[in-house]
Design an enzyme around this catalytic site. Structure first.
Site, PDB file in Angstrom:
ATOM      1  NE  ARG A  80      14.844  -5.889   5.146  1.00  0.00           N
ATOM      2  CZ  ARG A  80      14.817  -6.611   4.032  1.00  0.00           C
ATOM      3  NH1 ARG A  80      14.486  -6.050   2.877  1.00  0.00           N
ATOM      4  NH2 ARG A  80      15.121  -7.886   4.046  1.00  0.00           N
ATOM      5  CE  LYS A 184      12.376 -10.455   5.747  1.00  0.00           C
ATOM      6  NZ  LYS A 184      11.296 -10.784   4.806  1.00  0.00           N
ATOM      7  CD  GLU A 220       6.104  -6.054  -0.595  1.00  0.00           C
ATOM      8  OE1 GLU A 220       7.226  -6.444  -0.952  1.00  0.00           O
ATOM      9  OE2 GLU A 220       5.879  -5.625   0.545  1.00  0.00           O
TER      10      GLU A 220
HETATM   11  N1  PLP Z   1       8.835  -8.112   0.115  1.00  0.00           N
HETATM   12  C1  PLP Z   1       8.506  -8.967   1.095  1.00  0.00           C
HETATM   13  C2  PLP Z   1       7.128  -8.928   1.629  1.00  0.00           C
HETATM   14  C3  PLP Z   1       9.461  -9.862   1.591  1.00  0.00           C
HETATM   15  O1  PLP Z   1       9.157 -10.722   2.572  1.00  0.00           O
HETATM   16  C4  PLP Z   1      10.756  -9.864   1.036  1.00  0.00           C
HETATM   17  C5  PLP Z   1      11.773 -10.746   1.562  1.00  0.00           C
HETATM   18  O2  PLP Z   1      12.593 -10.393   2.346  1.00  0.00           O
HETATM   19  C6  PLP Z   1      11.043  -8.965   0.012  1.00  0.00           C
HETATM   20  C7  PLP Z   1      10.064  -8.104  -0.424  1.00  0.00           C
HETATM   21  C8  PLP Z   1      12.400  -8.924  -0.607  1.00  0.00           C
HETATM   22  O3  PLP Z   1      13.343  -8.297   0.202  1.00  0.00           O
HETATM   23  P1  PLP Z   1      14.861  -8.694   0.125  1.00  0.00           P
HETATM   24  O4  PLP Z   1      15.270  -8.517  -1.286  1.00  0.00           O
HETATM   25  O5  PLP Z   1      15.533  -7.712   1.014  1.00  0.00           O
HETATM   26  O6  PLP Z   1      14.981 -10.080   0.577  1.00  0.00           O
HETATM   27  C1  COI Z   2      13.246 -13.460   2.018  1.00  0.00           C
HETATM   28  O1  COI Z   2      13.249 -13.398   0.795  1.00  0.00           O
HETATM   29  O2  COI Z   2      14.302 -13.472   2.664  1.00  0.00           O
HETATM   30  C2  COI Z   2      11.997 -13.524   2.776  1.00  0.00           C
HETATM   31  O3  COI Z   2      12.046 -13.279   3.957  1.00  0.00           O
HETATM   32  C3  COI Z   2      10.753 -13.849   2.071  1.00  0.00           C
HETATM   33  C4  COI Z   2       9.958 -14.963   2.641  1.00  0.00           C
HETATM   34  C5  COI Z   2      10.633 -16.276   2.581  1.00  0.00           C
HETATM   35  C6  COI Z   2       9.423 -14.656   4.000  1.00  0.00           C
END
Ligand code: PLP
Ligand code: COI
Length: 345
Positions: A80, A184, A220
């Protein structure tokens, strides 16, 4: 072992032993190095300060019940960040380099890796930032890759699986149609700061963004993906402006393993009224239940046009808890890692 109150950690900055760094210049990355110096030194004209030439990741390391140390799906975070950095047209580390940097970070900060049994973990924050001096709008040619960490508890600071309230972001978007929501990148979070502050000041824990094109569908939360349970079905939004969450992807597999139907599809806002359980899901929040969602004409308005009360209410729903227990069980080495998600140190 650091002397910390492991059962009362929330999600906040805490200085640890070391960070891992590598610099990209003239077509190559410097060798990964651990440093105790947490201050960076680079030009005030660095692109990151002007044009948000930056992206980042979030992943966790766990000390298992069996004493083993596991990183959860770092290969997915590597892929990612390579997509995010690629979208910013900046240099990105290879998958191997990314995973090695994460492992080094855990090793260098081992005293801060929470012991098993407190529900705590070590959060790793890899970042890629553009550091060469520039004035015009341009992608960065020199990049800093760093991985830092902090021991963490729940994101909200509340007890694990304690439900919280959310509000819809009717008059703010975190991403644009054809924009950067699926990456991200740091800029997405800057966009969400002001609406988050408005929501928090009104006592809401979470802010739920709608699709920016039509504002009729759920996208989301600002920090995490949206997941709902409807009977034996796992429902999560399909949208180009949502970050592809690794936790959500994992939970979809877990739900299938449990014999549930998984629906990744458009979710109209009004469908919230039909859900049995609603959660935020992500690395930081893991699974965090939502008990109600307010709809307001604007975030500034005092008027609430509709409140969706989630039937599971002040308790975490049964299905959500089962999903939570499975994913945390795998991370803690209590349940068999049949899909090969954990990378042992
Ligand atoms: N959506 C957003 C906007 C986020 O910042 C995060 C965090 O990383 C997620 C979703 C969840 O992603 P992940 O499960 O890969 O941490
Ligand atoms: C995560 O869940 O790792 C995120 O980056 C979400 C937030 C703390 C920015």
């Amino acid at each position: 072992m650091a002397e910390l109150d492991w059962s009362n950690l929330s999600f906040q900055y805490r200085k640890t032993e070391a960070i891992i760094v590598s610099y990209y210049k003239d077509g190559q990355w410097s060798p990964l190095a651990a440093t105790k110096d947490f201050d960076f030194h680079f030009s005030a004209f660095a692109g990151v300060f002007h044009y948000a030439n930056a992206c980042f990741e979030g992943l966790k390391a766990f000390r298992g019940a069996d004493g083993k140390i596991r990183l959860f799906r770092p290969d997915e975070n590597a892929k990612r960040i390579r997509r995010s950095g690629g979208h910013l047209d900046m240099a990105v580390p290879s998958e191997e380099m990314f995973i090695e940097a994460c492992m080094m970070c855990v090793r260098e900060n081992i005293e801060y890796l929470p012991p098993y049994g407190y529900g705590a973990s070590m959060y790793l924050r890899p970042v890629l930032i553009g550091i060469n001096p520039q004035l015009g709008i341009a992608s960065s040619t020199e990049v800093l890759f760093a991985v830092m960490c902090a021991p963490v508890g729940t994101y909200s600071g509340a007890k694990i699986l304690t439900p919280g309230t959310a509000v819809l972001a009717r008059n703010y978007d975190r991403a644009a149609p054809n924009g950067t929501g699926a990456f991200k990148i740091a800029a997405n979070y800057a966009t969400s700061l002001h609406p988050y502050n408005l929501a928090h000041r009104q006592g809401y824990r979470e802010l739920l963004f709608l699709d920016p094109a039509t504002k009729t569908r759920i996208d989301e939360f600002g920090s995490s993906n949206f997941l709902a349970i409807k009977g034996n079905t796992y429902v999560t939004p399909l949208s180009d402006s949502v970050l592809p969450s690794i936790t959500n992807k994992t939970l979809q597999t877990v739900a299938s393993d449990f014999g549930m139907t998984v629906e990744k599809r458009v979710v109209p806002v009004e469908e919230i009224a039909e859900f049995d359980e609603v959660n935020a899901c992500g690395t930081a929040v893991v699974i965090t239940p939502v008990c109600s969602i307010d709809d307001k004409p604007t975030l500034e308005s005092t008027e609430v046009t509709r409140t969706y009360h989630i039937p599971s209410g002040d308790e975490c729903g049964k299905v959500s808890r089962k999903l939570y227990d499975r994913i945390r069980g795998i991370q803690d080495g209590l349940e068999e890692d049949t899909h090969g998600w954990c990378f042992e140190l």
